[in-house]
Scaffold this motif. Structure first.
Motif, PDB file in Angstrom:
ATOM      1  N   SER A   1      35.319  -4.273 -55.110  1.00  0.00           N
ATOM      2  CA  SER A   1      34.062  -5.014 -55.229  1.00  0.00           C
ATOM      3  C   SER A   1      33.334  -5.044 -53.894  1.00  0.00           C
ATOM      4  O   SER A   1      33.951  -5.009 -52.828  1.00  0.00           O
TER       5      SER A   1
ATOM      6  N   THR B   1      20.536 -22.875 -64.170  1.00  0.00           N
ATOM      7  CA  THR B   1      20.240 -23.395 -62.837  1.00  0.00           C
ATOM      8  C   THR B   1      20.222 -22.226 -61.869  1.00  0.00           C
ATOM      9  O   THR B   1      21.173 -21.436 -61.822  1.00  0.00           O
TER      10      THR B   1
ATOM     11  N   ARG C   1      20.553  -9.248 -55.351  1.00  0.00           N
ATOM     12  CA  ARG C   1      21.759  -8.482 -55.678  1.00  0.00           C
ATOM     13  C   ARG C   1      21.382  -7.092 -56.174  1.00  0.00           C
ATOM     14  O   ARG C   1      20.254  -6.846 -56.601  1.00  0.00           O
TER      15      ARG C   1
ATOM     16  N   ARG D   1      24.796 -22.325 -54.176  1.00  0.00           N
ATOM     17  CA  ARG D   1      26.189 -22.272 -54.620  1.00  0.00           C
ATOM     18  C   ARG D   1      27.047 -21.875 -53.422  1.00  0.00           C
ATOM     19  O   ARG D   1      26.772 -20.842 -52.785  1.00  0.00           O
TER      20      ARG D   1
ATOM     21  N   ASP E   1      27.911 -18.108 -51.701  1.00  0.00           N
ATOM     22  CA  ASP E   1      27.014 -17.024 -52.102  1.00  0.00           C
ATOM     23  C   ASP E   1      26.533 -16.201 -50.903  1.00  0.00           C
ATOM     24  O   ASP E   1      26.141 -16.750 -49.887  1.00  0.00           O
TER      25      ASP E   1
HETATM   26  C1  UD1 Z   1      30.409 -12.124 -57.458  1.00  0.00           C
HETATM   27  C2  UD1 Z   1      31.050 -11.288 -56.413  1.00  0.00           C
HETATM   28  C3  UD1 Z   1      31.075  -9.839 -56.878  1.00  0.00           C
HETATM   29  C4  UD1 Z   1      31.835  -9.762 -58.190  1.00  0.00           C
HETATM   30  C5  UD1 Z   1      31.210 -10.690 -59.194  1.00  0.00           C
HETATM   31  C6  UD1 Z   1      32.141 -10.725 -60.382  1.00  0.00           C
HETATM   32  C7  UD1 Z   1      30.790 -12.100 -54.156  1.00  0.00           C
HETATM   33  C8  UD1 Z   1      29.894 -12.212 -52.999  1.00  0.00           C
HETATM   34  N1  UD1 Z   1      30.300 -11.411 -55.184  1.00  0.00           N
HETATM   35  O1  UD1 Z   1      29.075 -11.693 -57.571  1.00  0.00           O
HETATM   36  O2  UD1 Z   1      31.723  -9.072 -55.933  1.00  0.00           O
HETATM   37  O3  UD1 Z   1      31.801  -8.446 -58.675  1.00  0.00           O
HETATM   38  O4  UD1 Z   1      31.108 -12.008 -58.665  1.00  0.00           O
HETATM   39  O5  UD1 Z   1      32.030 -11.867 -61.114  1.00  0.00           O
HETATM   40  O6  UD1 Z   1      31.891 -12.560 -54.155  1.00  0.00           O
HETATM   41  N2  UD1 Z   1      23.403 -17.477 -60.125  1.00  0.00           N
HETATM   42  C9  UD1 Z   1      22.561 -18.511 -60.453  1.00  0.00           C
HETATM   43  N3  UD1 Z   1      22.845 -19.267 -61.555  1.00  0.00           N
HETATM   44  C10 UD1 Z   1      23.927 -19.009 -62.343  1.00  0.00           C
HETATM   45  C11 UD1 Z   1      24.788 -17.924 -62.010  1.00  0.00           C
HETATM   46  C12 UD1 Z   1      24.485 -17.182 -60.881  1.00  0.00           C
HETATM   47  O7  UD1 Z   1      21.574 -18.798 -59.758  1.00  0.00           O
HETATM   48  O8  UD1 Z   1      24.145 -19.738 -63.320  1.00  0.00           O
HETATM   49  C13 UD1 Z   1      23.091 -16.680 -58.925  1.00  0.00           C
HETATM   50  C14 UD1 Z   1      24.207 -16.723 -57.899  1.00  0.00           C
HETATM   51  O9  UD1 Z   1      24.082 -17.843 -57.069  1.00  0.00           O
HETATM   52  C15 UD1 Z   1      23.959 -15.386 -57.182  1.00  0.00           C
HETATM   53  C16 UD1 Z   1      23.389 -14.471 -58.265  1.00  0.00           C
HETATM   54  O10 UD1 Z   1      22.941 -15.342 -59.309  1.00  0.00           O
HETATM   55  O11 UD1 Z   1      23.001 -15.555 -56.188  1.00  0.00           O
HETATM   56  C17 UD1 Z   1      24.439 -13.545 -58.844  1.00  0.00           C
HETATM   57  O12 UD1 Z   1      25.587 -14.327 -59.145  1.00  0.00           O
HETATM   58  P1  UD1 Z   1      26.831 -13.791 -59.983  1.00  0.00           P
HETATM   59  O13 UD1 Z   1      26.343 -13.116 -61.203  1.00  0.00           O
HETATM   60  O14 UD1 Z   1      27.793 -14.916 -60.136  1.00  0.00           O
HETATM   61  O15 UD1 Z   1      27.462 -12.656 -59.092  1.00  0.00           O
HETATM   62  P2  UD1 Z   1      27.852 -12.659 -57.534  1.00  0.00           P
HETATM   63  O16 UD1 Z   1      28.285 -13.993 -57.086  1.00  0.00           O
HETATM   64  O17 UD1 Z   1      26.788 -11.965 -56.797  1.00  0.00           O
END
Ligand code: UD1
Length: 369
Positions: free
Chosen positions: A154, A247, A262, A325, A328
Motif C-alpha cells: 500500500s 462526514t 488521493r 481524521r 490522515d
Molecule cells: C487508507 C490507507 C491506504 C489503504 C486504504 C485501505 C493510509 C494513509 N492510507 O487510505 O493505504 O489502501 O486505507 O482501506 O493509511 N474520508 C472522509 N469521510 C469518510 C471516509 C473517508 O472524509 O467517511 C476521507 C478520509 O479522511 C481521506 C479520504 O476520504 O482523506 C480517503 O479515505 P479512505 O477511503 O479511508 O482511504 P485512505 O485513508 O486514504
C-alpha cells in the motif's frame, strides 16, 4: 487430504482403522495461482482477470471479510465455478493441504485486514492476522518452491510524504500512520529478508493507492461489512440511504479546496496489474524483489469526489464537514511510471468511471445487508 481412513473389520469383529497413505495426486496441469483473500474486494476482481488471462486461480478465503454474493457474481463472470477453499491463512496446516494439492506457479497474497481506524483501536488483531498470515504463506512458498510472489502492499508505506505529493518507489518513507500501515511496511521488510536468504524468490510488492469502483458489469464489487471506513463506499451508501450523512474529515488542509487529496485507482485496473505482475515474475530467469506503485498519477479531493458523484448519480448527497481524521495523509498520489515501464501497465479507467461503477454496484446490492 492425503489419507483415506478405511474401516475394516477383523476376524474377531473388532473394528480397526487403518490409514493408507496414498500417493499425492497433485493438480499440476494448469497454471494454478493461489489467491489468498480471493473472495474479497480486490481479490475477486483479480480472480476474474487471472481467469481471462488463462490462469486457474485457487481462492483461499475464510469469508470473514467477504460476502458470498461475490461468489455468484464470480461464477457468472468466469463462466465456471470458482475454486474456493474456506481456509484461514493463519492456519498453516490447512494452508499446507492446498500446497500439497495444487502445483502453484504463483501466489498473490491479499488476505489481510485493512481498516486504518480499527487498526489503531485493535493493533494486535492486525499484527496477528496480517503478519502471521504472510509468514505462513511465504514459508509454504519456500518449502514448495513457489517462487513467484505478489504482495498486496500500500502507499501507506510512504507515510506522510514530506513536501512531496507525488511519490515514486524510491521516495523517502516516513513512518506509516497506523498499525495497519506498519503491517504493510513490516510485510515488505519480511519479504526483503526472505529474498536475501533465498535469492531464487521473485517478489513484487504492489503499492496500491486508493482502490475504488466495481466491475463494470455490476456483478462484483466491494461489500463492506458494517459501516464503511473508506470514502467511496460511504458516499454510495449515503446516496442509496444506508447511511444518513457523509462526514468530510477536515476542510482546512493546504490543498486545492481544503480537503484531502488521493489517487483513486479503479479496482479492475488494479486487478489487471496483478496479472501483469504474475506474468512478469514468471518470465524472469533470476530472482528479484521489486516494489511498484499502482495508481493513476492523478489526485482528486474529497469535494471533487462528492461533486462527481452528484453529477453521475444525478442526485444531491447529504454531507457535512467534520474534524480531521487522525492519521490522515494530506495529499498523495502515485508516480506510476515504473509500473508502465516494468509491467507495461497503466490505468485505463477514470475516477468518473469508478464512481459510476461503484454506484451501479451499490444499486445492485441495495437489498442485501
Ligand atoms: C487508507 C490507507 C491506504 C489503504 C486504504 C485501505 C493510509 C494513509 N492510507 O487510505 O493505504 O489502501 O486505507 O482501506 O493509511 N474520508 C472522509 N469521510 C469518510 C471516509 C473517508 O472524509 O467517511 C476521507 C478520509 O479522511 C481521506 C479520504 O476520504 O482523506 C480517503 O479515505 P479512505 O477511503 O479511508 O482511504 P485512505 O485513508 O486514504
Amino acid at each position: 487430504m492425503n489419507f483415506i481412513d478405511l474401516c475394516i473389520s477383523s476376524s474377531t469383529q473388532k473394528l480397526k482403522f487403518i490409514q493408507f497413505v496414498l500417493p499425492l495426486k497433485r493438480m499440476d496441469k494448469q497454471r494454478y495461482i493461489l489467491v489468498t483473500g480471493g473472495a474479497g474486494y480486490i481479490g475477486s476482481h483479480t480472480v476474474v482477470e487471472l481467469t481471462r488471462a488463462g490462469y486457474t486461480p485457487v481462492i483461499a478465503d475464510d469469508f470473514r471479510n467477504a460476502n458470498r454474493i461475490v461468489v455468484d457474481g464470480l461464477e457468472k463472470l468466469i463462466e465456471s465455478t470458482p475454486i474456493i477453499h474456506e481456509v484461514d491463512v493463519c492456519d498453516a496446516n490447512h494452508m499446507r493441504d492446498l500446497f500439497e494439492k495444487y502445483a502453484f506457479t504463483g501466489i498473490i497474497h491479499f488476505a489481510a485486514y485493512k481498516a486504518v481506524g480499527e487498526s489503531v483501536m485493535d493493533p494486535l488483531k492486525y499484527y496477528h492476522n496480517n503478519i502471521q498470515g504472510l509468514v505462513n504463506v511465504i514459508e509454504l512458498a519456500l518449502e514448495f518452491s513457489v517462487h513467484n510472489f505478489v504482495f498486496s502492499s500500500s502507499c501507506t508505506v510512504y507515510g506522510e510524504p514530506e513536501g512531496l505529493k507525488v511519490v515514486n518507489e524510491d521516495s523517502p518513507k516516513s513512518k506509516p500512520n497506523s498499525p495497519y500501515g506498519h503491517t504493510k511496511a513490516i510485510g515488505e521488510q519480511i519479504l526483503m529478508d526472505v529474498f536475501k536468504s533465498d535469492p531464487e524468490m521473485k517478489i513484487m510488492n504492489l503499492r496500491y493507492f486508493n482502490p475504488v469502483g466495481a466491475h463494470p458489469t455490476g456483478l462484483i464489487g466491494e461489500f463492506p461489512i458494517g459501516k464503511p471506513n473508506n470514502l467511496l463506499p460511504f458516499v454510495t451508501q449515503t446516496g442509496i440511504g444506508k447511511q444518513a450523512e457523509l462526514t468530510v474529515f477536515g476542510n482546512d488542509y493546504p490543498t486545492v479546496d481544503g480537503t484531502c487529496v488521493r489517487d483513486y485507482i479503479h479496482v479492475v485496473d488494479l486487478a489487471k496489474a496483478h496479472v501483469k505482475a504474475i506474468h512478469f515474475l514468471s518470465e524472469q530467469a533470476d530472482g528479484l524483489i521489486e516494489a511498484v506503485n499502482i495508481g493513476t498519477g492523478n489526485g482528486t479531493s474529497i469535494l471533487e469526489v462528492i461533486n462527481l458523484f452528484e453529477k453521475i448519480a444525478n442526485q444531491s448527497l447529504n454531507w457535512k464537514f467534520g474534524p480531521r481524521r487522525p492519521g490522515d495523509v494530506i495529499e498523495i498520489y502515485a508516480d506510476a511510471s515504473k509500473a508502465n515501464r516494468l509491467l507495461n501497465w497503466q490505468a485505463e479507467y477514470s475516477i468518473s468511471d469508478a464512481i459510476e461503477h461503484a454506484w451501479n454496484w451499490e444499486k445492485m446490492i441495495k437489498n442485501y445487508e
